[in-house]
Design an enzyme around this catalytic site. Sequence first.
Site, PDB file in Angstrom:
ATOM      1  N   LEU A 125       0.839  -1.202   0.000  1.00 51.81           N
ATOM      2  CA  LEU A 125       0.000   0.000   0.000  1.00 51.81           C
ATOM      3  C   LEU A 125       0.881   1.262   0.000  1.00 51.81           C
ATOM      4  O   LEU A 125       0.696   2.165  -0.793  1.00 51.81           O
ATOM      5  CB  LEU A 125      -0.903  -0.021   1.251  1.00 51.81           C
ATOM      6  CG  LEU A 125      -1.845   1.156   1.468  1.00 51.81           C
ATOM      7  CD1 LEU A 125      -2.959   1.161   0.416  1.00 51.81           C
ATOM      8  CD2 LEU A 125      -2.492   1.089   2.867  1.00 51.81           C
ATOM      9  N   GLU A 127       3.843   4.035  -0.308  1.00 58.01           N
ATOM     10  CA  GLU A 127       4.785   4.459  -1.351  1.00 58.01           C
ATOM     11  C   GLU A 127       5.764   5.459  -0.743  1.00 58.01           C
ATOM     12  O   GLU A 127       5.516   5.976   0.350  1.00 58.01           O
ATOM     13  CB  GLU A 127       4.009   5.103  -2.516  1.00 58.01           C
ATOM     14  CG  GLU A 127       3.093   4.118  -3.199  1.00 58.01           C
ATOM     15  CD  GLU A 127       2.405   4.674  -4.443  1.00 58.01           C
ATOM     16  OE1 GLU A 127       2.720   5.810  -4.856  1.00 58.01           O
ATOM     17  OE2 GLU A 127       1.553   3.944  -4.985  1.00 58.01           O
ATOM     18  N   GLY A 131       2.389   7.476   3.063  1.00 59.31           N
ATOM     19  CA  GLY A 131       2.303   6.442   4.109  1.00 59.31           C
ATOM     20  C   GLY A 131       0.936   6.526   4.761  1.00 59.31           C
ATOM     21  O   GLY A 131      -0.003   5.815   4.396  1.00 59.31           O
ATOM     22  N   THR A 159       6.942  -5.261   3.872  1.00 59.62           N
ATOM     23  CA  THR A 159       7.351  -6.356   4.755  1.00 59.62           C
ATOM     24  C   THR A 159       7.359  -7.657   3.970  1.00 59.62           C
ATOM     25  O   THR A 159       6.391  -7.955   3.261  1.00 59.62           O
ATOM     26  CB  THR A 159       6.369  -6.469   5.944  1.00 59.62           C
ATOM     27  OG1 THR A 159       6.412  -5.249   6.661  1.00 59.62           O
ATOM     28  CG2 THR A 159       6.730  -7.618   6.870  1.00 59.62           C
ATOM     29  N   ARG A 244      -4.613  -4.631  12.471  1.00 60.94           N
ATOM     30  CA  ARG A 244      -4.314  -3.911  13.723  1.00 60.94           C
ATOM     31  C   ARG A 244      -4.519  -4.813  14.937  1.00 60.94           C
ATOM     32  O   ARG A 244      -3.870  -4.622  15.966  1.00 60.94           O
ATOM     33  CB  ARG A 244      -5.138  -2.619  13.773  1.00 60.94           C
ATOM     34  CG  ARG A 244      -4.575  -1.610  12.768  1.00 60.94           C
ATOM     35  CD  ARG A 244      -5.456  -0.444  12.413  1.00 60.94           C
ATOM     36  NE  ARG A 244      -4.813   0.315  11.317  1.00 60.94           N
ATOM     37  CZ  ARG A 244      -5.395   1.262  10.594  1.00 60.94           C
ATOM     38  NH1 ARG A 244      -6.650   1.600  10.845  1.00 60.94           N
ATOM     39  NH2 ARG A 244      -4.743   1.883   9.630  1.00 60.94           N
ATOM     40  N   ILE A 338      15.079  -0.449  34.341  1.00 63.48           N
ATOM     41  CA  ILE A 338      15.260  -1.276  35.553  1.00 63.48           C
ATOM     42  C   ILE A 338      16.495  -2.160  35.417  1.00 63.48           C
ATOM     43  O   ILE A 338      17.236  -2.368  36.386  1.00 63.48           O
ATOM     44  CB  ILE A 338      13.976  -2.103  35.827  1.00 63.48           C
ATOM     45  CG1 ILE A 338      12.844  -1.162  36.245  1.00 63.48           C
ATOM     46  CG2 ILE A 338      14.225  -3.155  36.901  1.00 63.48           C
ATOM     47  CD1 ILE A 338      11.486  -1.829  36.411  1.00 63.48           C
ATOM     48  N   GLU A 364       1.155  -0.273  10.091  1.00 66.57           N
ATOM     49  CA  GLU A 364      -0.290  -0.547  10.042  1.00 66.57           C
ATOM     50  C   GLU A 364      -1.108   0.578  10.679  1.00 66.57           C
ATOM     51  O   GLU A 364      -2.123   0.354  11.327  1.00 66.57           O
ATOM     52  CB  GLU A 364      -0.600  -1.927  10.635  1.00 66.57           C
ATOM     53  CG  GLU A 364       0.134  -3.008   9.831  1.00 66.57           C
ATOM     54  CD  GLU A 364      -0.443  -4.381   9.906  1.00 66.57           C
ATOM     55  OE1 GLU A 364      -1.649  -4.495  10.169  1.00 66.57           O
ATOM     56  OE2 GLU A 364       0.314  -5.336   9.677  1.00 66.57           O
TER      57      GLU A 364
HETATM   58  N1  CAA Z   1     -13.357  -0.151   6.468  1.00 65.53           N
HETATM   59  C1  CAA Z   1     -14.010  -0.019   5.273  1.00 65.53           C
HETATM   60  N2  CAA Z   1     -14.058   1.179   4.599  1.00 65.53           N
HETATM   61  C2  CAA Z   1     -13.429   2.221   5.162  1.00 65.53           C
HETATM   62  C3  CAA Z   1     -12.734   2.141   6.389  1.00 65.53           C
HETATM   63  C4  CAA Z   1     -12.737   0.881   7.056  1.00 65.53           C
HETATM   64  N3  CAA Z   1     -12.092   0.725   8.224  1.00 65.53           N
HETATM   65  N4  CAA Z   1     -12.213   3.346   6.676  1.00 65.53           N
HETATM   66  C5  CAA Z   1     -12.557   4.175   5.668  1.00 65.53           C
HETATM   67  N5  CAA Z   1     -13.292   3.504   4.749  1.00 65.53           N
HETATM   68  C6  CAA Z   1     -13.905   4.028   3.528  1.00 65.53           C
HETATM   69  C7  CAA Z   1     -14.758   5.250   3.854  1.00 65.53           C
HETATM   70  O1  CAA Z   1     -16.076   4.860   4.223  1.00 65.53           O
HETATM   71  C8  CAA Z   1     -14.748   6.026   2.546  1.00 65.53           C
HETATM   72  O2  CAA Z   1     -15.690   5.441   1.677  1.00 65.53           O
HETATM   73  P1  CAA Z   1     -16.627   6.358   0.743  1.00 65.53           P
HETATM   74  O3  CAA Z   1     -15.732   6.893  -0.318  1.00 65.53           O
HETATM   75  O4  CAA Z   1     -17.650   5.395   0.187  1.00 65.53           O
HETATM   76  O5  CAA Z   1     -17.220   7.408   1.602  1.00 65.53           O
HETATM   77  C9  CAA Z   1     -13.348   5.739   1.998  1.00 65.53           C
HETATM   78  O6  CAA Z   1     -12.891   4.536   2.650  1.00 65.53           O
HETATM   79  C10 CAA Z   1     -12.367   6.859   2.269  1.00 65.53           C
HETATM   80  O7  CAA Z   1     -12.333   7.063   3.665  1.00 65.53           O
HETATM   81  P2  CAA Z   1     -11.776   8.385   4.335  1.00 65.53           P
HETATM   82  O8  CAA Z   1     -12.392   9.571   3.653  1.00 65.53           O
HETATM   83  O9  CAA Z   1     -11.937   8.266   5.805  1.00 65.53           O
HETATM   84  O10 CAA Z   1     -10.239   8.337   3.910  1.00 65.53           O
HETATM   85  P3  CAA Z   1      -9.031   9.274   4.311  1.00 65.53           P
HETATM   86  O11 CAA Z   1      -8.280   9.600   3.088  1.00 65.53           O
HETATM   87  O12 CAA Z   1      -9.499  10.391   5.190  1.00 65.53           O
HETATM   88  O13 CAA Z   1      -8.072   8.280   5.128  1.00 65.53           O
HETATM   89  C11 CAA Z   1      -7.193   7.132   7.019  1.00 65.53           C
HETATM   90  C12 CAA Z   1      -8.435   7.626   6.234  1.00 65.53           C
HETATM   91  C13 CAA Z   1      -7.769   6.560   8.273  1.00 65.53           C
HETATM   92  C14 CAA Z   1      -6.225   8.258   7.349  1.00 65.53           C
HETATM   93  C15 CAA Z   1      -6.484   6.050   6.183  1.00 65.53           C
HETATM   94  O14 CAA Z   1      -5.840   6.595   5.046  1.00 65.53           O
HETATM   95  C16 CAA Z   1      -5.467   5.255   6.968  1.00 65.53           C
HETATM   96  O15 CAA Z   1      -5.818   4.338   7.716  1.00 65.53           O
HETATM   97  N6  CAA Z   1      -4.157   5.561   6.793  1.00 65.53           N
HETATM   98  C17 CAA Z   1      -3.119   4.755   7.377  1.00 65.53           C
HETATM   99  C18 CAA Z   1      -2.619   3.783   6.368  1.00 65.53           C
HETATM  100  C19 CAA Z   1      -1.896   2.645   7.019  1.00 65.53           C
HETATM  101  O16 CAA Z   1      -2.308   2.092   8.030  1.00 65.53           O
HETATM  102  N7  CAA Z   1      -0.795   2.245   6.390  1.00 65.53           N
HETATM  103  C20 CAA Z   1      -0.078   1.128   6.852  1.00 65.53           C
HETATM  104  C21 CAA Z   1       0.666   0.524   5.727  1.00 65.53           C
HETATM  105  S1  CAA Z   1       0.569  -1.185   5.658  1.00 65.53           S
HETATM  106  C22 CAA Z   1       1.746  -1.774   6.707  1.00 65.53           C
HETATM  107  O17 CAA Z   1       2.282  -1.115   7.538  1.00 65.53           O
HETATM  108  C23 CAA Z   1       1.934  -3.206   6.502  1.00 65.53           C
HETATM  109  C24 CAA Z   1       3.206  -3.840   6.857  1.00 65.53           C
HETATM  110  O18 CAA Z   1       4.047  -4.062   6.024  1.00 65.53           O
HETATM  111  C25 CAA Z   1       3.371  -4.377   8.222  1.00 65.53           C
END
Ligand code: CAA
Length: 382
Positions: A125, A127, A131, A159, A244, A338, A364
């Site tokens: 996901l 880039e 992030g 990962t 998570r 400690i 994540e």
């Molecule tokens: N489940 C399903 N749909 C969801 C959702 C969820 N939990 N959260 C949001 N959506 C949907 C929304 O309903 C919305 O849908 P509509 O277009 O139909 O309205 C759409 O997604 C967009 O949602 P937002 O407007 O809330 O999106 P946003 O741009 O404001 O972003 C955010 C929300 C919470 C900041 C999100 O971008 C986010 O979680 N960012 C963090 C990304 C992340 O965790 N990256 C980790 C990388 S992976 C990793 O680390 C793996 C590894 O290698 C270990």
Amino acid sequence: MDFSFTEEQLMIQDVARRIAQEKIGPSAEGFDKSGEFPLENIRLLGENGLMGIEVPGEYGGADMDPIAYVLAMVEIAAADAAHSTIMSVNNSLFCNGILTHGTEAQKQKYVRAIAEGSAIGAFALTEPQSGSDATAMRCRAVKQDDGSYKINGKKSWITSGPVAKYIVLFAMTDPDKGARGITAFLIDTDKPGFGRGKTEPKLGIRASATCEIEFNDYIVDADDVLGNEGEGFKIAMGVLDAGRIGIASQSIGIARAAYEATLAYVKERKAFGQPIGAFQMTQAKIADMKCKLDASLLLTLRAAWLKGQGKKFTTEASVAKLTASEACMWIAHQAVQIHAGMGYSKEMPVERYFRDAKITEIYEGTSEIQRLVIARNETGLR
Ligand code: CAA
């Protein structure tokens, strides 16, 4: 309310604990030093059902529930965080997404190999420039006349990227639509057009290999689109909700290891004529460590239980991840304090727990993103 675990849940916990103690724990220091990917141990975990805990038997998994997943993850993470990172990506981010959104053929083709431990999966996901703001991705998938897609772009911090056979990839199919213009694809890394970039030299979880990946005119068949075009962002967010729970469990495992090492040390180490555990200042730290550890576990089990019941668990997963990861960092910090000089030395594993703990507050979804998700869901405001 029933706080006891089922026989099945206890059984997988036992299996995980046995492998953790016999194989992973004794090799953890060596893997941390060398940064080598622990392929043989990962295969063993797969053979014992631990790479596809919630995957139904027909696709090669253990067919258990999210609570069993939490219990097993905690055991593996307590022995070595890097192993649990690989386990968490395979279980939550790779298998889970395909099980929820994949076709029958996709489940057979992609899930089985990962769940059985014969191949490694990854989730792409992030880039270089996006992030937390995941919708700002630039990796582009362009639909061809025959229904296939041509992919070009870069993903970073992947990962298991250096060893993954299959990857769940998110790319922009319609940049004008923002989040609704993202599509999920299933990638086979042996196909032309796929490349790997630099491997990240990391502070902790050093044996979980992490690298950049690149797509140069990589062709994905229409059969390998996961879900529908434009649904990719929602798939990613749903998968990360489950992920998570995995990272919360990992945090509990690292924190438990740091806590148990500290509990033993404060009874042995003497200062001013008595064990340091008899001093009130140490006792206060032990009590706070214990409270944070128990709270983290209960919140994580709550999120896992909701997931198992098929109920919405987005907020609860973020509450669990935020609480457990910050508790983990705090507990590892106190453990070093400690242990003092011995905590700062590579002769004791506490130094490794401290380095490994930090990533749980970052990947994540950072702690800041967890707070944003929780507060948006609580207030309905954004
Ligand atoms: N489940 C399903 N749909 C969801 C959702 C969820 N939990 N959260 C949001 N959506 C949907 C929304 O309903 C919305 O849908 P509509 O277009 O139909 O309205 C759409 O997604 C967009 O949602 P937002 O407007 O809330 O999106 P946003 O741009 O404001 O972003 C955010 C929300 C919470 C900041 C999100 O971008 C986010 O979680 N960012 C963090 C990304 C992340 O965790 N990256 C980790 C990388 S992976 C990793 O680390 C793996 C590894 O290698 C270990």
